[in-house]
Scaffold this motif. Structure first.
Motif, PDB file in Angstrom:
ATOM      1  N   ILE A 329       0.823  -1.211   0.000  1.00  0.00           N
ATOM      2  CA  ILE A 329       0.000   0.000   0.000  1.00  0.00           C
ATOM      3  C   ILE A 329       0.859   1.263   0.000  1.00  0.00           C
ATOM      4  N   ARG A 330       1.791   1.328   0.944  1.00  0.00           N
ATOM      5  CA  ARG A 330       2.528   2.591   1.125  1.00  0.00           C
ATOM      6  C   ARG A 330       3.661   2.770   0.111  1.00  0.00           C
ATOM      7  N   LYS A 331       4.406   1.703  -0.137  1.00  0.00           N
ATOM      8  CA  LYS A 331       5.567   1.837  -1.037  1.00  0.00           C
ATOM      9  C   LYS A 331       5.180   1.739  -2.512  1.00  0.00           C
ATOM     10  N   GLU A 332       4.303   0.800  -2.813  1.00  0.00           N
ATOM     11  CA  GLU A 332       4.020   0.539  -4.223  1.00  0.00           C
ATOM     12  C   GLU A 332       2.868   1.398  -4.758  1.00  0.00           C
ATOM     13  N   LEU A 333       1.695   1.343  -4.097  1.00  0.00           N
ATOM     14  CA  LEU A 333       0.560   2.113  -4.596  1.00  0.00           C
ATOM     15  C   LEU A 333       0.714   3.605  -4.313  1.00  0.00           C
ATOM     16  N   GLU A 366      -1.952   4.515  13.591  1.00  0.00           N
ATOM     17  CA  GLU A 366      -1.168   5.590  12.983  1.00  0.00           C
ATOM     18  C   GLU A 366      -0.767   5.298  11.531  1.00  0.00           C
ATOM     19  N   LEU A 367      -0.796   4.023  11.130  1.00  0.00           N
ATOM     20  CA  LEU A 367      -0.476   3.700   9.731  1.00  0.00           C
ATOM     21  C   LEU A 367      -1.623   4.065   8.800  1.00  0.00           C
ATOM     22  N   GLN A 368      -2.828   4.154   9.342  1.00  0.00           N
ATOM     23  CA  GLN A 368      -4.035   4.550   8.601  1.00  0.00           C
ATOM     24  C   GLN A 368      -4.119   3.932   7.199  1.00  0.00           C
ATOM     25  N   LEU A 369      -3.909   2.625   7.124  1.00  0.00           N
ATOM     26  CA  LEU A 369      -3.885   1.952   5.831  1.00  0.00           C
ATOM     27  C   LEU A 369      -5.230   2.008   5.109  1.00  0.00           C
TER      28      LEU A 369
END
Length: 398
Positions: A329-333, A366-369
């Motif tokens: 989610i965070r690195k790729e999208l 806190e990551l709020q994915l």
């Protein structure tokens, strides 16, 4: 008056001839239609028997007739109607008489596809040694391009009887290199260790490095485990055909050097990456997760990426992909690292795996994915299919 009578007689004679021609039945056409179009084996037998006596060229009616007997037995209709014994006797008698022309007709029929596809293959495999030259010659022949896998399956079913002709064809300098590769793989597939010395002689005689590696792979399948180290070494060869053959062979290993295999995911060749990903699907390793993600967002083709995707699903299911959901989610999208929408679609589909859903739901607040995924869907993603898949993912996460 005489003229009128003569004309009437002539008219009656012409009409009579027309009726006679109309009444004449084309038994070959009837039998063909009943068997190939409708799969009615019992109804096809009698017209085909007559067609054998009527037709000048006996090849088609003879071939269709034996197929009718085979299909009657395989479909169970002969047994239901108490004709099993008769059909078995006719099948054996006609199989014994089956010649090259009829076998060629069967092969041509396989290309067209019909209700008796499996029966046609069964006739050829039951013919055994008599069908082997025809089948070997069909490999690599453009005329039979769409039944190459069927041809290989038939040779494999014939089994050990096919090995000496196969070895002879591999030794023949006129045999195309791609056909030699197919034949070597068939040796491994048949698995008869009685030809080990002949296969080793093939390896000693060839100067084609790719073919030699295929031979090493076949020998490993035949129980010669000492070829394992040479196969692993082949992953680092400069010849792409050697690397492909080695990568494909490792799928059959019970165990392997994980580091060598994982490193091969960075190969420049799509087939190597595809085969290595298949190895990792069978033998998952947590160190392979990020390299497999790397294949998903690389310039690899569809088959290689699909193999990597399937391997990642296995790693996820086996609990070998910790923190993968957050990384995807965070690195790729969100990181914008994937420009190809098909690749993003695979990433989102992967996120729908049960274990990755669990990771998203268990992630620290806190990551709020979930929030990031919703914002990405609304504000960043432009491709319709990816947005739809994201919507389905977010529905599951609610």
């Amino acid at each position: 008056m005489r003229k009128f009578v003569a004309i009437s007689i002539l008219f009656i004679w012409i009409v009579g001839i027309g009726c006679e021609q109309k009444q004449r039945v084309d038994n070959l056409k009837v039998g063909r239609r009943k068997l190939l179009n409708a799969g009615l084996a019992l109804e096809a037998v009698e017209p085909l028997k007559i067609a054998v006596t009527e037709e000048y060229d006996k090849t088609e009616p003879r071939t269709l007739l034996i197929l009718a007997y085979y299909h009657g037995l395989s479909s169970g209709s002969a047994t239901t109607h108490g004709l099993e014994e008769e059909f078995n006797l006719e099948r054996e008698k006609r199989l014994e008489a089956l010649g090259d022309a009829e076998m060629k007709f069967l092969l041509d029929l396989l290309v067209k596809r019909s209700r008796v596809q499996k029966d046609a293959m069964k006739v050829l495999t039951d013919k055994g040694a008599g069908a082997i030259p025809l089948l070997i010659n069909a490999l690599g022949n453009v005329e039979y391009q769409n039944i190459q896998n069927d041809v290989k399956d038939m040779l494999a079913t014939i089994g050990s009887d096919a090995l000496i002709p196969i070895i002879s064809a591999i030794s023949n300098p006129d045999t195309a290199p791609s056909v030699k590769v197919s034949l070597v793989r068939l040796i491994g597939r048949i698995g008869d260790a009685g030809v080990v010395s002949d296969v080793e002689a093939l390896g000693d005689s060839t100067t084609d490095a790719g073919l030699k590696m295929e031979i090493n792979a076949a020998l490993y399948k035949l129980g010669k485990s000492n070829y394992k180290s040479q196969i692993l070494k082949g992953l680092r060869a400069s010849d792409v055909n050697v690397r492909r053959a080695a990568a494909k062979a490792i799928i059959d290993f019970e165990e392997h050097s994980a580091s060598d295999v994982i490193k091969a995911l960075g190969d420049s060749d799509d087939r190597v990456r595809e085969y290595v990903a298949a190895v990792l699907q069978k033998h998952p390793d947590k160190a392979a997760v990020q390299p497999l993600v790397g294949v998903l967002k690389s310039d690899a083709d569809h088959a290689a990426k699909q193999a990597a995707f399937d391997a990642l699903k296995v790693h996820v299911a086996n609990g070998l992909a910790r923190r993968l959901a957050a990384d995807l989610i965070r690195k790729e999208l969100l990181g914008g690292n994937i420009s190809n929408p098909e690749d993003r679609l695979r990433i989102v589909q992967l996120l729908r795996e049960k274990e990755l859903i669990r990771q998203i739901e268990a992630a620290p607040v806190e990551l709020q994915l979930k929030y990031d995924l919703e914002q990405y869907r609304q504000n960043t993603e432009q491709h319709g299919l990816v947005k739809s898949e994201l919507g389905r993912l977010l529905e599951v996460l609610k």
